[in-house]
Structure formats: structure tokens, C-alpha cells
Scaffold this motif. Structure first.
Motif, mmCIF file in Angstrom:
data_model
loop_
_atom_site.group_PDB
_atom_site.id
_atom_site.type_symbol
_atom_site.label_atom_id
_atom_site.label_comp_id
_atom_site.label_asym_id
_atom_site.label_seq_id
_atom_site.Cartn_x
_atom_site.Cartn_y
_atom_site.Cartn_z
ATOM 1 N N GLN A 188 -44.847 71.945 24.679
ATOM 2 C CA GLN A 188 -45.040 72.255 23.258
ATOM 3 C C GLN A 188 -43.890 71.727 22.415
ATOM 4 N N HIS A 189 -42.718 71.683 22.998
ATOM 5 C CA HIS A 189 -41.557 71.155 22.289
ATOM 6 C C HIS A 189 -41.591 69.626 22.241
ATOM 7 N N ALA A 190 -42.043 68.993 23.315
ATOM 8 C CA ALA A 190 -41.946 67.534 23.438
ATOM 9 C C ALA A 190 -43.070 66.780 22.739
ATOM 10 N N LEU A 191 -44.308 67.262 22.841
ATOM 11 C CA LEU A 191 -45.434 66.481 22.333
ATOM 12 C C LEU A 191 -45.354 66.164 20.839
ATOM 13 N N TYR A 234 -53.151 73.857 25.663
ATOM 14 C CA TYR A 234 -51.970 74.367 26.357
ATOM 15 C C TYR A 234 -52.296 75.469 27.361
ATOM 16 N N ASP A 235 -53.535 75.945 27.362
ATOM 17 C CA ASP A 235 -53.915 76.997 28.303
ATOM 18 C C ASP A 235 -54.624 76.447 29.536
ATOM 19 N N ASP A 236 -54.746 75.140 29.648
ATOM 20 C CA ASP A 236 -55.482 74.488 30.728
ATOM 21 C C ASP A 236 -54.489 73.858 31.705
ATOM 22 N N ALA A 237 -54.510 74.304 32.953
ATOM 23 C CA ALA A 237 -53.538 73.832 33.950
ATOM 24 C C ALA A 237 -53.654 72.330 34.189
ATOM 25 N N ALA A 238 -54.876 71.801 34.235
ATOM 26 C CA ALA A 238 -55.059 70.369 34.469
ATOM 27 C C ALA A 238 -54.503 69.561 33.304
ATOM 28 N N TRP A 239 -54.779 70.015 32.089
ATOM 29 C CA TRP A 239 -54.310 69.304 30.897
ATOM 30 C C TRP A 239 -52.788 69.346 30.805
ATOM 31 N N VAL A 240 -52.214 70.518 30.992
ATOM 32 C CA VAL A 240 -50.760 70.673 30.897
ATOM 33 C C VAL A 240 -50.054 69.832 31.959
ATOM 34 N N SER A 241 -50.536 69.886 33.183
ATOM 35 C CA SER A 241 -49.866 69.157 34.259
ATOM 36 C C SER A 241 -49.964 67.647 34.040
ATOM 37 N N ALA A 242 -51.104 67.169 33.545
ATOM 38 C CA ALA A 242 -51.259 65.738 33.299
ATOM 39 C C ALA A 242 -50.322 65.255 32.205
ATOM 40 N N ARG A 243 -50.246 66.025 31.105
ATOM 41 C CA ARG A 243 -49.373 65.608 30.003
ATOM 42 C C ARG A 243 -47.901 65.624 30.442
ATOM 43 N N LEU A 244 -47.520 66.583 31.256
ATOM 44 C CA LEU A 244 -46.136 66.640 31.724
ATOM 45 C C LEU A 244 -45.796 65.426 32.582
ATOM 46 N N GLU A 258 -47.083 62.554 32.355
ATOM 47 C CA GLU A 258 -47.001 61.398 31.454
ATOM 48 C C GLU A 258 -45.641 61.285 30.782
ATOM 49 N N ILE A 259 -45.090 62.407 30.342
ATOM 50 C CA ILE A 259 -43.879 62.336 29.510
ATOM 51 C C ILE A 259 -42.592 62.450 30.314
ATOM 52 N N LEU A 260 -42.646 62.997 31.523
ATOM 53 C CA LEU A 260 -41.428 63.148 32.315
ATOM 54 C C LEU A 260 -41.014 61.803 32.914
ATOM 55 N N PRO A 261 -39.708 61.563 33.060
ATOM 56 C CA PRO A 261 -39.216 60.286 33.602
ATOM 57 C C PRO A 261 -39.324 60.239 35.133
ATOM 58 N N LEU A 262 -40.532 60.286 35.621
ATOM 59 C CA LEU A 262 -40.777 60.252 37.065
ATOM 60 C C LEU A 262 -41.050 58.818 37.504
#
Length: 219
Positions: free
Chosen positions: A149-152, A166-176, A178-182
Motif C-alpha cells: 500500500q505504501h509502494a504502489l 489488497y485483500d486477495d492473497a494472489a493479487w498481493v503476492s504477485a504485485r510484491l 513485481e516490485i521487490l528487487p528479486l
């Protein structure tokens, strides 16, 4: 300039995990695309300019898959077996004269075979993977939601075409992912996880709650 027309129907006749095979143009990239995730492209190779033109005219999608061997521009590239279809939602002529495309991930697939056209475009025969179940975010992962919520909002407008859940585990995990430097291979591994709770658990091990709680902006 936005793509006109109604939203195209999925290219698979069923949403089940049945072995219904579909042929789609394939765009190997040094990127991992998730369903509902955004993708910005600069198109300069003739084979992909033609592909984008056909997709716009016909209202169809193309496949994105991570390159595991070869190069992104020119020549041949071997792609990972799991990828995601992409629908064009916006396009423009860039200042350098190239075609700029914004696409949105639709659904994941497994590549069964790949053929190469005379113009060099890869066409994949794919089996569509089942959509992730809608599951709530576990309580021990709520700090990851706060991080998202802070990053998007800081990444706008690239996420303007992405519905917010933000209440959907699949959506939240996918967006994370995408944005994390993995590393790309780790992002690909996360894409291949069929269970969104497993993906969240993986991210929970990568992003410690203590690190998030130390950020005053996330309190």
C-alpha cells in the motif's frame, strides 16, 4: 492513444485445467509477467511491430515468457515453460520514433511446443493454467500488505490499468514479486507457484516484519 474496442475474451474456451491447447505469438523477454501485472515495452524489431499490429486489429493477446537462454533482441531465445498472456491496453509513438506499448497480464500458461515463423516470430502452443483461487491474506502477512500500500502509489501511473485488491492473497503476492528487487529466476519461481499462500510465505521469508516495522512511513 488507447487501444479501442471491447475487452477481448480469453483465448481459451474453458477456465479449467483441461488440456485444451491454444496457439499464441510468443515474446521472450528478460522480464516476468504476472496476471493483472503491468508491462511497458519499446518495440523496434519488425517481427514484434507486426505482432503488435495484428493483436490490436484482432483484439488478441500475446505471450510473455522469461528468457532462459539467448538474447532479447535479435536472434533466437529459449523461453521458460511457464509464462503469462498479455493484452495491450495503451500504445503511443515514443520520442525516438519507436512504438511504446503498455500491456496487462491476463492468465498464465504452460508452453507445450514452439515453432518459428519465417519472419522470426515464435508461436507457442500453450495450455492455460487455472486461475489462482481468491484467498484472504493471512494475518502474519498483513505487514506485506502495508508495504504494498505504501509502494504502489509511488509507482503510478504504471499501475493505472491494474485493479486494486489488497485483500486477495494472489493479487498481493504477485504485485510484491513485481516490485521487490528479486532475481529474475526467483520471480519466475514465484510465478510458477500455483498456491498464492505458498508465494506469500516465500515472500515473508524474504521480507522480514522487523524491516517493515522499522519504516516510520509504514506505521
Amino acid at each position: 492513444m488507447k487501444a479501442r474496442g471491447e475487452e477481448p475474451a480469453p483465448q481459451s474456451p474453458a477456465d479449467s485445467a483441461s488440456a485444451v491447447l491454444t496457439r499464441i505469438p510468443l515474446f521472450p523477454l528478460n522480464a516476468v509477467l504476472f496476471p493483472e501485472g503491468p508491462l511497458k515495452l519499446r518495440i523496434f524489431e519488425a517481427r514484434y511491430v507486426d505482432m503488435i499490429g495484428r493483436c490490436l486489429r484482432e483484439g488478441t493477446s500475446f505471450g510473455i515468457a522469461l528468457i532462459v537462454e539467448g538474447v532479447e533482441a535479435g536472434g533466437e531465445a529459449q523461453a521458460a515453460s511457464i509464462g503469462t498472456s498479455a493484452r495491450i491496453v495503451d500504445f503511443e509513438k515514443l520520442q525516438d520514433g519507436l512504438l511504446g506499448v503498455t500491456a496487462l497480464g491476463e492468465r498464465s500458461f504452460e508452453i507445450r511446443s514452439v515453432s518459428r515463423q519465417p519472419d522470426g516470430l515464435n508461436v507457442a502452443t500453450v495450455e492455460w493454467l487455472p486461475a489462482a483461487a481468491a484467498l484472504p491474506v493471512p494475518a502474519d502477512c498483513e505487514y506485506l500488505v502495508r508495504l504494498l500500500q505504501h509502494a504502489l502509489p509511488q509507482l503510478a501511473p504504471i499501475y493505472d490499468f491494474t485493479p486494486i485488491r489488497y485483500d486477495d492473497a494472489a493479487w498481493v503476492s504477485a504485485r510484491l514479486v513485481e516490485i521487490l528487487p528479486l532475481p529474475l529466476d526467483e520471480k519466475q519461481h514465484c510465478l510458477e507457484m500455483q498456491d498464492p499462500l505458498q508465494r506469500l510465505d516465500h515472500l515473508r521469508m524474504r521480507v522480514k516484519v522487523e524491516a517493515v516495522e522499522q519504516e516510520k512511513d509504514l506505521q
